[in-house]
Design a protein around this motif. Sequence first.
Motif, mmCIF file in Angstrom:
data_model
loop_
_atom_site.group_PDB
_atom_site.id
_atom_site.type_symbol
_atom_site.label_atom_id
_atom_site.label_comp_id
_atom_site.label_asym_id
_atom_site.label_seq_id
_atom_site.Cartn_x
_atom_site.Cartn_y
_atom_site.Cartn_z
ATOM 1 N N ASN A 36 0.866 -1.185 0.000
ATOM 2 C CA ASN A 36 0.000 0.000 0.000
ATOM 3 C C ASN A 36 0.900 1.232 0.000
ATOM 4 O O ASN A 36 1.568 1.529 0.992
ATOM 5 C CB ASN A 36 -0.897 -0.021 1.238
ATOM 6 C CG ASN A 36 -1.766 1.219 1.349
ATOM 7 O OD1 ASN A 36 -1.818 2.048 0.437
ATOM 8 N ND2 ASN A 36 -2.455 1.358 2.482
ATOM 9 N N SER A 39 -0.622 6.428 0.192
ATOM 10 C CA SER A 39 -1.968 6.496 0.762
ATOM 11 C C SER A 39 -1.928 7.183 2.117
ATOM 12 O O SER A 39 -0.886 7.276 2.767
ATOM 13 C CB SER A 39 -2.559 5.094 0.914
ATOM 14 O OG SER A 39 -1.869 4.377 1.922
ATOM 15 N N GLU A 41 -4.551 6.256 4.169
ATOM 16 C CA GLU A 41 -5.469 5.386 4.896
ATOM 17 C C GLU A 41 -5.176 3.941 4.506
ATOM 18 O O GLU A 41 -4.469 3.667 3.526
ATOM 19 C CB GLU A 41 -6.921 5.726 4.566
ATOM 20 C CG GLU A 41 -7.257 5.587 3.096
ATOM 21 C CD GLU A 41 -8.671 6.048 2.768
ATOM 22 O OE1 GLU A 41 -9.302 5.385 1.937
ATOM 23 O OE2 GLU A 41 -9.120 7.057 3.348
ATOM 24 N N ALA A 42 -5.722 3.024 5.271
ATOM 25 C CA ALA A 42 -5.534 1.608 4.966
ATOM 26 C C ALA A 42 -6.177 1.274 3.628
ATOM 27 O O ALA A 42 -7.184 1.870 3.233
ATOM 28 C CB ALA A 42 -6.137 0.750 6.065
ATOM 29 N N LEU A 43 -5.543 0.296 2.921
ATOM 30 C CA LEU A 43 -6.062 -0.155 1.625
ATOM 31 C C LEU A 43 -6.637 -1.553 1.812
ATOM 32 O O LEU A 43 -6.002 -2.420 2.431
ATOM 33 C CB LEU A 43 -4.941 -0.157 0.584
ATOM 34 C CG LEU A 43 -5.304 -0.484 -0.863
ATOM 35 C CD1 LEU A 43 -4.369 0.248 -1.822
ATOM 36 C CD2 LEU A 43 -5.219 -1.992 -1.118
ATOM 37 N N THR A 44 -7.837 -1.763 1.288
ATOM 38 C CA THR A 44 -8.499 -3.060 1.436
ATOM 39 C C THR A 44 -8.410 -3.851 0.132
ATOM 40 O O THR A 44 -8.738 -3.341 -0.941
ATOM 41 C CB THR A 44 -9.976 -2.897 1.810
ATOM 42 O OG1 THR A 44 -10.064 -2.162 3.041
ATOM 43 C CG2 THR A 44 -10.648 -4.248 1.979
ATOM 44 N N PRO A 66 -10.699 -11.310 1.818
ATOM 45 C CA PRO A 66 -10.367 -9.881 1.974
ATOM 46 C C PRO A 66 -9.469 -9.628 3.179
ATOM 47 O O PRO A 66 -9.549 -10.327 4.180
ATOM 48 C CB PRO A 66 -11.739 -9.250 2.160
ATOM 49 C CG PRO A 66 -12.545 -10.322 2.825
ATOM 50 C CD PRO A 66 -12.062 -11.628 2.264
ATOM 51 N N ASP A 68 -6.975 -6.021 5.006
ATOM 52 C CA ASP A 68 -6.536 -4.625 4.925
ATOM 53 C C ASP A 68 -5.020 -4.553 4.977
ATOM 54 O O ASP A 68 -4.359 -5.341 5.676
ATOM 55 C CB ASP A 68 -7.112 -3.809 6.083
ATOM 56 C CG ASP A 68 -8.622 -3.640 5.984
ATOM 57 O OD1 ASP A 68 -9.138 -3.682 4.842
ATOM 58 O OD2 ASP A 68 -9.268 -3.508 7.041
ATOM 59 N N PRO A 70 -2.240 -1.788 6.052
ATOM 60 C CA PRO A 70 -2.085 -0.472 6.690
ATOM 61 C C PRO A 70 -1.306 0.506 5.811
ATOM 62 O O PRO A 70 -0.645 0.121 4.842
ATOM 63 C CB PRO A 70 -1.323 -0.796 7.975
ATOM 64 C CG PRO A 70 -1.612 -2.242 8.228
ATOM 65 C CD PRO A 70 -1.712 -2.873 6.883
ATOM 66 N N HIS A 97 -9.462 -3.995 -5.228
ATOM 67 C CA HIS A 97 -9.069 -3.365 -3.965
ATOM 68 C C HIS A 97 -9.640 -1.951 -3.911
ATOM 69 O O HIS A 97 -10.280 -1.462 -4.866
ATOM 70 C CB HIS A 97 -7.545 -3.341 -3.848
ATOM 71 C CG HIS A 97 -6.870 -2.656 -4.995
ATOM 72 N ND1 HIS A 97 -6.587 -1.313 -4.999
ATOM 73 C CD2 HIS A 97 -6.441 -3.134 -6.202
ATOM 74 C CE1 HIS A 97 -5.991 -0.987 -6.139
ATOM 75 N NE2 HIS A 97 -5.901 -2.083 -6.891
ATOM 76 N N SER A 98 -9.359 -1.256 -2.819
ATOM 77 C CA SER A 98 -9.924 0.088 -2.595
ATOM 78 C C SER A 98 -9.013 1.193 -3.084
ATOM 79 O O SER A 98 -9.321 2.381 -2.918
ATOM 80 C CB SER A 98 -10.217 0.291 -1.098
ATOM 81 O OG SER A 98 -9.012 0.188 -0.341
#
Length: 371
Positions: A36, A39, A41-44, A66, A68, A70, A97-98
Amino acid sequence: MSLEGDPGILVASPPAPTFGDVTDGQTVDVDVTLSNIFSTEALTVFSAVFNNSVFTISPSSANTPPFDIPIGSFKIVTLRFSPDTVQAETGTVTWTHSGINTPLVGTLTGTGVSAGTIALSVDPSSHDFGSQKTTVATAEKLLTVENTGTVDVIISAVNFAAPFSAGGTTLSLPRTLTPGQTDQFGVIFTPTAEGDITKSAGASVVSDAAASPFDIELTGEGFLITPAFILTGASEAFLLGFFKPSTGVSVVKQVDASDLDCEEAGSFKRLHDFGVPGVEKYVARIRFRYEDEGVATVKVQLDSSRDPAVSQSVSIGTTAAGSVLKNAFSNITLTHDLIEVKFSRLASGGPFVMTEYDPRIEPRGEVIEAT
């Protein structure tokens, strides 16, 4: 600079996993690191979808979507290749993913190969060289090595146990043999002492086969050359074989037993005095025993003061024939009181070593009139 709430980017390493060659029915795992980056924020990671069923997430994977990731961190997912046919395979894994780069697609490659057997054989698997003179090498025995498996076999070494050694035919190492392919190497026997010799691993072929090394049992017998002949009723003398490097020819020389540094002509002679005046005598037979290192022709000549000389050329020997008895003359009639017997080797092979000389000399009858 990232804005507040920036979902970041998902990066996979390696981006296109390669599984290599995998035996049909077996599996190979490869780790993929998902990171990740950029970013706030956390990526899912929501899912991983494969378009070829031979590629999956390994049951031993520490992470399965799924999950997350960090901020600024990563997680490892283990992928598995399970070929069910013998062929090259390609596929893709799609990570949803997000992050802003969803979906992330990676290419997957691997090849299913046959479940082959690595094996080899050597023919013959044993060999008896028979009897051989000490310090003299035998002719080369060729051994054939064959790939009896279903995949390539690699020969890394061929080892020998003395007194067995490599012949003139050798393998170019390392040697790769394809299934059914053959090659040859030679082995010779050079005994250094008399007696039976057996080596369970006289020759050994080292390879990547499961049964390596392949041992070949070799046997042979060494026997000594006796470099002397005994003259019946006379003193001992010596007849030796010599090799001349300058000419490449082996010759036979007589050596005086009292002075072994004295090399005389390549022959010997012996004068026999019958010692019975007034009685005719004759030679009934002359025999000799010999050991040879090759075919030779020996000339045997009888001379006297009253009768013309007679001679006989005797062919003797085969390589490593051992001690053999040979008739030089048989049922010869010579009437005289003194006889000279001469042995000499002609220039037609050899050398040979005479080990025994046996003249049979008998009276014939009274002399009626002096001649």
